[in-house]
Write a protein that holds these residues in place. Structure first.
Motif, mmCIF file in Angstrom:
data_model
loop_
_atom_site.group_PDB
_atom_site.id
_atom_site.type_symbol
_atom_site.label_atom_id
_atom_site.label_comp_id
_atom_site.label_asym_id
_atom_site.label_seq_id
_atom_site.Cartn_x
_atom_site.Cartn_y
_atom_site.Cartn_z
ATOM 1 N N PRO A 29 0.839 -1.220 0.000
ATOM 2 C CA PRO A 29 0.000 0.000 0.000
ATOM 3 C C PRO A 29 0.865 1.258 0.000
ATOM 4 C CG PRO A 29 -0.818 -1.587 1.605
ATOM 5 C CD PRO A 29 0.513 -2.114 1.132
ATOM 6 N N TRP A 30 0.430 2.264 -0.729
ATOM 7 C CA TRP A 30 1.224 3.482 -0.891
ATOM 8 C C TRP A 30 0.902 4.501 0.200
ATOM 9 C CZ3 TRP A 30 1.165 4.715 -6.872
ATOM 10 C CH2 TRP A 30 1.734 3.626 -7.564
ATOM 11 N N TYR A 31 0.910 4.064 1.453
ATOM 12 C CA TYR A 31 0.523 4.954 2.540
ATOM 13 C C TYR A 31 1.464 6.142 2.689
ATOM 14 C CZ TYR A 31 -2.503 1.099 4.026
ATOM 15 O OH TYR A 31 -3.454 0.119 4.079
ATOM 16 N N ASN A 32 2.736 5.946 2.417
ATOM 17 C CA ASN A 32 3.719 7.005 2.648
ATOM 18 C C ASN A 32 3.801 8.015 1.511
ATOM 19 O OD1 ASN A 32 4.453 5.901 5.115
ATOM 20 N ND2 ASN A 32 6.050 4.622 4.222
ATOM 21 N N ARG A 64 1.856 10.286 0.489
ATOM 22 C CA ARG A 64 1.352 11.638 0.746
ATOM 23 C C ARG A 64 2.119 12.362 1.841
ATOM 24 N NH1 ARG A 64 -2.398 12.739 4.638
ATOM 25 N NH2 ARG A 64 -3.406 14.186 3.209
ATOM 26 N N ARG A 65 3.205 11.776 2.357
ATOM 27 C CA ARG A 65 3.950 12.441 3.425
ATOM 28 C C ARG A 65 4.643 13.708 2.943
ATOM 29 N NH1 ARG A 65 7.696 7.998 6.120
ATOM 30 N NH2 ARG A 65 8.417 9.853 7.220
ATOM 31 N N ARG A 91 1.983 16.727 -2.248
ATOM 32 C CA ARG A 91 0.584 17.068 -1.994
ATOM 33 C C ARG A 91 0.205 18.390 -2.642
ATOM 34 N NH1 ARG A 91 1.114 16.012 4.224
ATOM 35 N NH2 ARG A 91 -0.481 17.634 4.402
ATOM 36 N N ARG A 115 -4.907 10.923 -1.214
ATOM 37 C CA ARG A 115 -5.426 9.880 -0.325
ATOM 38 C C ARG A 115 -5.819 8.625 -1.095
ATOM 39 N NH1 ARG A 115 -6.205 11.329 4.847
ATOM 40 N NH2 ARG A 115 -6.125 13.550 5.357
ATOM 41 N N THR A 116 -6.052 8.764 -2.388
ATOM 42 C CA THR A 116 -6.353 7.611 -3.224
ATOM 43 C C THR A 116 -5.837 7.904 -4.624
ATOM 44 O OG1 THR A 116 -8.087 6.039 -3.847
ATOM 45 C CG2 THR A 116 -8.648 8.376 -3.987
ATOM 46 N N TRP A 117 -5.928 6.896 -5.487
ATOM 47 C CA TRP A 117 -5.354 7.009 -6.828
ATOM 48 C C TRP A 117 -6.448 6.878 -7.864
ATOM 49 C CZ3 TRP A 117 -0.479 8.651 -7.007
ATOM 50 C CH2 TRP A 117 0.208 8.628 -5.784
ATOM 51 N N GLU A 124 -6.062 2.332 -2.501
ATOM 52 C CA GLU A 124 -4.626 2.252 -2.332
ATOM 53 C C GLU A 124 -4.166 0.799 -2.362
ATOM 54 O OE1 GLU A 124 -3.941 6.269 0.295
ATOM 55 O OE2 GLU A 124 -3.900 4.318 1.250
#
Length: 227
Positions: free
Chosen positions: A102-105, A107-108, A113, A173-175, A227
């Protein structure tokens, strides 16, 4: 665009990003990663992973900027940890690396952003506005080339497992769209659903640059890609 046919995000990408640019960026990112791995072999194994991540950033940024320059995509200057950004057609182009999963990172980064904010209008393709509100014309958008790595020094540390072309929503937050470059380039050999000729990006049938900006047609909501 033919009547009755709805615009899709891949159609916009094909229309504005030449095939040669997409392929050269993918090659450049693999080349940069290949340069980073041998550069950290003398680093202590206890922090080699961190060193490799930093060297990938620098080398892949350099190769990315070179590929954008060759494609006349106006890359920004190389400045330490700052992201490199190019422009082609309506798209601003940037890159980042991620470990498989998952591409959680993703948006850091504040810079990423900020770039993604431009995608509010393109979101309407998968999130149509209410009937009372007319769709916004899509005059700008952002796409990322994503190097997907194993996250393990024992598994393909010298190159990405894949390079993905991805379009996030405005908050990352999503793609809205993501596809391996190796798959995406096949779209240039077929007619996109919008009716835009894939063989001549950014051009009209007369050979002149097409400066018209697409306006979305109403369509049924599609499942968002998570994600």
């Amino acid at each position: 665009m033919e009547a009755g046919k709805a615009l899709e995000i891949p159609d916009l990408l094909v229309a504005h990003l030449p095939r040669e640019l997409v392929l050269s960026v993918a090659d450049a990112l693999e080349d940069g990663a290949g340069m980073a791995y041998p550069a950290v072999q003398k680093v202590d194994v206890r922090h080699r992973s961190s060193a490799l991540g930093q060297m990938r950033h620098f080398f892949m940024n350099e190769r990315f900027a070179e590929a954008l320059a060759v494609a006349d995509a106006s890359p920004s200057d190389l400045r330490g940890n700052e992201v490199v950004v190019g422009t082609k057609g309506i798209f601003r182009l940037s890159r980042f690396n991620i470990s498989k999963g998952p591409w959680y990172n993703a948006r850091r980064s504040l810079s990423r952003r900020a770039l993604a904010e431009a995608n509010r209008a393109i979101e309407q393709i998968v999130r149509p506005s209410l009937p009372l509100w007319p769709p916004e014309p899509i005059t700008a958008a952002t796409a990322f080339f994503v190097g997907v790595f194993s996250g393990n020094l024992r598994v393909s540390p010298e190159k990405p497992l894949d390079v993905v072309l991805a379009v996030p929503d405005h908050s990352m937050r999503t793609w809205l769209f993501q596809e391996s470059v190796s798959t995406f380039v096949s779209r240039y050999t077929i007619e996109p659903s919008s009716g835009i000729e894939a063989s001549s990006p950014n051009a009209s049938s007369s050979g002149q640059e097409d400066k018209a900006h697409p306006v979305l047609k109403k369509k049924q909501t599609k499942k968002e890609q998570g994600e």
